[in-house]
Every structure is written in C-alpha cells, then in structure tokens.
Design a protein around this motif. Structure first.
Motif, PDB file in Angstrom:
ATOM      1  N   ASP A 204      15.625  23.845 -44.770  1.00 16.50           N
ATOM      2  CA  ASP A 204      14.697  24.270 -43.714  1.00 16.50           C
ATOM      3  C   ASP A 204      13.922  23.087 -43.138  1.00 16.50           C
ATOM      4  O   ASP A 204      13.435  23.160 -42.004  1.00 16.50           O
ATOM      5  CB  ASP A 204      13.684  25.278 -44.267  1.00 16.50           C
ATOM      6  N   ALA A 205      13.777  22.037 -43.936  1.00 14.66           N
ATOM      7  CA  ALA A 205      13.011  20.872 -43.497  1.00 14.66           C
ATOM      8  C   ALA A 205      13.900  19.630 -43.428  1.00 14.66           C
ATOM      9  O   ALA A 205      13.429  18.509 -43.605  1.00 14.66           O
ATOM     10  CB  ALA A 205      11.839  20.630 -44.446  1.00 14.66           C
ATOM     11  N   ALA A 206      15.176  19.838 -43.153  1.00 13.04           N
ATOM     12  CA  ALA A 206      16.130  18.728 -43.152  1.00 13.04           C
ATOM     13  C   ALA A 206      15.719  17.661 -42.137  1.00 13.04           C
ATOM     14  O   ALA A 206      15.490  17.950 -40.963  1.00 13.04           O
ATOM     15  CB  ALA A 206      17.527  19.242 -42.819  1.00 13.04           C
ATOM     16  N   GLY A 207      15.603  16.442 -42.611  1.00 13.36           N
ATOM     17  CA  GLY A 207      15.270  15.324 -41.745  1.00 13.36           C
ATOM     18  C   GLY A 207      13.796  15.114 -41.497  1.00 13.36           C
ATOM     19  O   GLY A 207      13.410  14.170 -40.796  1.00 13.36           O
ATOM     20  N   TRP A 208      12.953  15.962 -42.071  1.00 12.84           N
ATOM     21  CA  TRP A 208      11.515  15.808 -41.846  1.00 12.84           C
ATOM     22  C   TRP A 208      10.943  14.754 -42.786  1.00 12.84           C
ATOM     23  O   TRP A 208      11.391  14.630 -43.930  1.00 12.84           O
ATOM     24  CB  TRP A 208      10.791  17.122 -42.088  1.00 12.84           C
ATOM     25  N   PRO A 209       9.933  14.009 -42.355  1.00 10.51           N
ATOM     26  CA  PRO A 209       9.257  13.096 -43.276  1.00 10.51           C
ATOM     27  C   PRO A 209       8.588  13.878 -44.406  1.00 10.51           C
ATOM     28  O   PRO A 209       8.178  15.025 -44.219  1.00 10.51           O
ATOM     29  CB  PRO A 209       8.203  12.406 -42.393  1.00 10.51           C
ATOM     30  N   ALA A 210       8.495  13.254 -45.568  1.00 14.28           N
ATOM     31  CA  ALA A 210       7.849  13.887 -46.722  1.00 14.28           C
ATOM     32  C   ALA A 210       6.622  13.077 -47.110  1.00 14.28           C
ATOM     33  O   ALA A 210       6.692  11.856 -47.218  1.00 14.28           O
ATOM     34  CB  ALA A 210       8.808  13.984 -47.898  1.00 14.28           C
ATOM     35  N   SER A 211       5.508  13.771 -47.315  1.00 18.18           N
ATOM     36  CA  SER A 211       4.304  13.093 -47.788  1.00 18.18           C
ATOM     37  C   SER A 211       4.209  13.140 -49.307  1.00 18.18           C
ATOM     38  O   SER A 211       3.267  12.616 -49.897  1.00 18.18           O
ATOM     39  CB  SER A 211       3.055  13.714 -47.161  1.00 18.18           C
ATOM     40  N   GLU A 222      10.336  14.309 -30.154  1.00 18.44           N
ATOM     41  CA  GLU A 222      11.543  13.610 -29.718  1.00 18.44           C
ATOM     42  C   GLU A 222      12.588  13.472 -30.820  1.00 18.44           C
ATOM     43  O   GLU A 222      13.704  13.003 -30.573  1.00 18.44           O
ATOM     44  CB  GLU A 222      11.186  12.220 -29.186  1.00 18.44           C
ATOM     45  N   ALA A 223      12.266  13.848 -32.054  1.00 18.93           N
ATOM     46  CA  ALA A 223      13.217  13.717 -33.158  1.00 18.93           C
ATOM     47  C   ALA A 223      14.389  14.674 -32.964  1.00 18.93           C
ATOM     48  O   ALA A 223      14.225  15.826 -32.556  1.00 18.93           O
ATOM     49  CB  ALA A 223      12.513  13.999 -34.480  1.00 18.93           C
ATOM     50  N   ALA A 224      15.599  14.195 -33.260  1.00 18.84           N
ATOM     51  CA  ALA A 224      16.791  15.031 -33.126  1.00 18.84           C
ATOM     52  C   ALA A 224      16.841  16.055 -34.250  1.00 18.84           C
ATOM     53  O   ALA A 224      16.550  15.730 -35.405  1.00 18.84           O
ATOM     54  CB  ALA A 224      18.044  14.153 -33.159  1.00 18.84           C
ATOM     55  N   PRO A 225      17.205  17.302 -33.962  1.00 19.14           N
ATOM     56  CA  PRO A 225      17.291  18.311 -35.026  1.00 19.14           C
ATOM     57  C   PRO A 225      18.475  18.055 -35.941  1.00 19.14           C
ATOM     58  O   PRO A 225      19.508  17.517 -35.526  1.00 19.14           O
ATOM     59  CB  PRO A 225      17.468  19.625 -34.243  1.00 19.14           C
ATOM     60  N   ALA A 226      18.330  18.450 -37.201  1.00 14.23           N
ATOM     61  CA  ALA A 226      19.418  18.280 -38.162  1.00 14.23           C
ATOM     62  C   ALA A 226      20.590  19.208 -37.841  1.00 14.23           C
ATOM     63  O   ALA A 226      21.745  18.867 -38.093  1.00 14.23           O
ATOM     64  CB  ALA A 226      18.910  18.549 -39.569  1.00 14.23           C
ATOM     65  N   LEU A 325      27.444  21.088 -39.743  1.00 13.20           N
ATOM     66  CA  LEU A 325      27.597  20.535 -41.090  1.00 13.20           C
ATOM     67  C   LEU A 325      28.728  19.510 -41.156  1.00 13.20           C
ATOM     68  O   LEU A 325      28.679  18.570 -41.942  1.00 13.20           O
ATOM     69  CB  LEU A 325      27.865  21.658 -42.095  1.00 13.20           C
ATOM     70  N   VAL A 326      29.742  19.686 -40.319  1.00 14.62           N
ATOM     71  CA  VAL A 326      30.892  18.790 -40.328  1.00 14.62           C
ATOM     72  C   VAL A 326      30.657  17.568 -39.433  1.00 14.62           C
ATOM     73  O   VAL A 326      30.992  16.438 -39.796  1.00 14.62           O
ATOM     74  CB  VAL A 326      32.157  19.547 -39.878  1.00 14.62           C
TER      75      VAL A 326
END
Length: 416
Positions: A204-211, A222-226, A325-326
């Motif tokens: 659900d949070a693929a590619g999001w920064p983690a704190s 502007e970030a591209a969605p996973a 996914l591919v």
C-alpha cells in the motif's frame, strides 16, 4: 495503557449506543450529533469531546471489512472523557462510521478463520469508498458519505486526522501525509509488546519514504506511482483535505491475523522473478472468477447491486495490476515487500469470488457453490502460506489506540 479487554468488534449500532451513553453521562463535555446521511439514508454520527479549538478527528469504518477501528474509536472516546490531560488544549471528534451502508453488508464481526471472514466479506468499489472517491470521481459526483466527512474536516479543522484501518493478514504500519517525528519508535515498541509484526514493505505504501520501520510518508505529487494502472491516488483522497487547514492525516493499519514474514527486511534473492510469478497467478485466479461472472451474466443481467459492482470492479483492476508487476521495476527488493505483494495479489481475486458468491446465492446456487469452493481453497492457502495467527481483538484495539495517542501528542508538538 492497560488491556482494553475487547473480545469482539462492536457493531455500528453498539457504537452509537455507547456514544449516546457518554453524551448523556457527560452533557457538558460530550456532544453526539448527526453530520450526514448515507446513500441508503443511514445516519452518520459524530461524537465530540471537549471544546478546545485545536482538534483531533478520528475516523472509523471507512472500509467495511476493517472492523478494528470501531473498537479503537470507542476506547479512545472513553479515555478522552476519563483523562483530563488528553483534553488539555485539545478537543477530540469521533466519526463513528464513515460508511454505514458498507458496514451493513460486511457480516463477519468475529471471524474464526480467513474462510469464515470471506464468507461474509464486503468492500465497495473504489468510487463508493468515502475516503477514496475524490481520487476517482469529479466533485459533483461525490457520495454523501464523502461530503459528510469533508464537511466535518472543514468544521473542526483538525491538526491531526486519524483514519483507522486494518488488514486481514499481515502486520501493522502507518501512512502519513506529512512526517510526524518521534512516532516510529513508540509505534514499534507497542507492536512488539503485543506480538504484532511491523509490516516494513507494505505494498500500500510502495515507494514511499519511511521515517522508521513501518512508518511511511506519502511522496511528493510529482513522484511516479508504483502501480501506474491503479487510478486511486492517496494524494487525491480525503486524507489530504486536512492540509488546507495546516493539518495532516495518519492512517493506522492493524492486522486481524499476524504474519511475521511481512516484517523480514532481508533482500529477496530474485524479486523480479517472484513478481512475475505473482502476476501470473493473479491472472489465473482472476480468470476463474471472471468465467463464473460471464457464465452467470444472463441470469443476473445488468443488475448491479453493491456486491456485484464491487466484485466486477476488483476484477477489472487485475490486467493492469499484473502488467505493473511485470513491467515496473520493484520499488523494494526485500522479502517483506515481495510477501506484501503476494498477499495483495491473493486478496483481489479472493475478495471478488467471495462477493460474487454472495451476489449469486439466490439466483444461481451452482455457481455460488463453485465460488465457495474457490473461497475455501484460496483462504486456506493464504493462511497456510503466511502462517496466520490470530491477533486478539483487545490487542488490535490497544495497539491502534496507543499509536493514535502518540501521533496526537507528537503532531501537536509539530504544529505549535
């Protein structure tokens, strides 16, 4: 915070009765009022505790199949009444259930297994989900539940909105529309004490920064969605509505069944190949459900009740998701992430089969029986693959409650 001893999930009716009892017992402190109606005419209730201008809004029931939030909301409401320090300069507002129509259709308040859970499963199509509707519909077509929720946000202007969510099987994680420094450590400590895994690679949070482990901050616009094929975008949901008043939203997820595999940060030996296999399985499983849907279409015609709409909507997502996914490089190469995608790709056809079974029970018993066989087989495989273990309801509620209180304290320090 001691155990809350909740052994089952409260119904919407029980939430309303409990909120009404608080308002009667504490008339100078608590107010319960109706803030809208659903598409089917069911009331949406807001319980307010305290009168301070600075506010926290807690939302439960945005997804009908995620019942822990109702118990958490009630536990928090009782605590804010009892503990004066929680109301020191802060008022608390509790939207008891954001989707009462959906709650009336999800009918497993105390599931004994994933199979039992799915026999009564309901989750509406994306455009009918109160929080997600603004990401897929124009403003003039938003459902009344969404308008009620955004109206409450406009009224109370929360510095923190908390949306209480859950997952059937996995771990706990948090999604933030802005970072809340100091949240990650107590969140992880609470989860560890209750034997709830932290889901470090949530799809659900693929590619999001983690704190911090399991605490994800939504990316810049502007970030591209996973997953480019998925039309719903958190950045256009009601979670961002609080930003116009300087606030932020924390989405707190807690599992019904725990799985330690989703917290494994070790590198996966071949994530690309694994995702290709998951995409192939997703297409095969979805095709089994599609065939039943197409074969029975002459009998249900164009009838589009909520169960049928939701099942078809989920199946329509599959080709694009499988292609994502591919074609899209994995945003995370850990075992945790691949495990989270594995769970995600099991859920989509399983949920569609479960809802289509319910939709066809009266019109086509044979097709419903075929679908029930899929639900049983896939539920058992899901539980076995992830070594599912039940998380007691009071632990689900306690962990969510602790995380809400820490987020409220830390976010308040941020906006001072």
């Amino acid at each position: 915070m001691g155990p809350l001893r909740e052994s089952r999930y409260p119904t919407v009716a029980e939430l309303v009765l409990s909120a009404r009892a608080l308002a009667v017992q504490w008339p100078g402190l608590c107010v319960l009022r109706q803030v809208g109606v659903s598409r089917a005419g069911r009331p949406l209730h807001l319980l307010s505790v305290g009168h301070a201008r600075r506010a926290v809004l807690v939302v439960a029931g945005a997804h009908a199949n995620e019942p822990a939030g109702g118990g958490t909301l009630l536990a928090l409401a009782r605590r804010t009444v009892r503990e004066r320090e929680l109301r020191d300069g802060v008022s608390w507002h509790f939207l008891l259930c954001a989707d009462p129509d959906g709650a009336s259709l999800h009918v497993t308040p105390a599931p004994r297994s994933l199979y039992d859970y799915h026999l009564g499963f309901f989750r509406p199509a994306g455009p009918e989900q109160p929080e997600w509707a603004p990401s897929v519909l124009p403003p003039g077509r938003l459902p009344p539940e969404t308008r009620a929720l955004t109206g409450v946000i406009d009224e109370v202007r929360p510095y923190l909105q908390v949306s209480l969510h859950g997952t059937d099987l996995g771990g706990s994680w948090v999604q933030l529309t802005r970072d809340v420094p100091g949240l990650a450590e107590p969140f992880a400590t609470s989860a560890a004490r209750l034997r709830i895994p932290v889901e470090t690679g949530a799809s659900d949070a693929a590619g999001w920064p983690a704190s911090g482990p399991g605490v994800h901050v939504m990316p810049a616009p502007e970030a591209a969605p996973a997953y480019p094929s998925l039309t719903d975008d958190a950045r256009h949901s009601t979670w961002y509505h609080a930003h116009r008043y300087g606030g932020l939203t924390a989405v707190i997820e807690v599992p019904m069944w725990a799985c330690d595999l989703v917290g494994d940060p070790a590198p996966h030996p071949d994530p690309d190949a694994a995702l290709r296999r998951l995409a192939d399985r997703l297409l095969r499983d979805a095709d089994e459900v599609w065939r039943v849907l197409e074969e029975t279409r002459p009998r249900h015609g164009d009838a589009d009740g909520p169960l049928l709409r939701a099942a078809a909507w989920g199946l329509e997502l599959v080709p694009g998701l499988a292609a994502d996914l591919v074609r899209t490089p994995p945003v995370d190469g850990t075992r945790a992430y691949v495990g989270s995608v594995d769970a995600f790709t099991r859920r989509v056809p399983l949920r569609a089969a479960a809802m289509l079974r319910r939709a066809l029970r009266e019109s086509d018993a044979g097709a419903a029986a075929r679908l029930e066989g899929l639900v049983a087989r896939w539920s058992d495989a899901f539980a076995g693959r992830f070594r599912a273990r039940w998380v007691p309801v009071d632990h689900q509620v306690e962990h969510q409650s602790r995380t809400v209180l820490v987020a409220a304290r830390q976010a308040r320090e941020r906006v001072r």
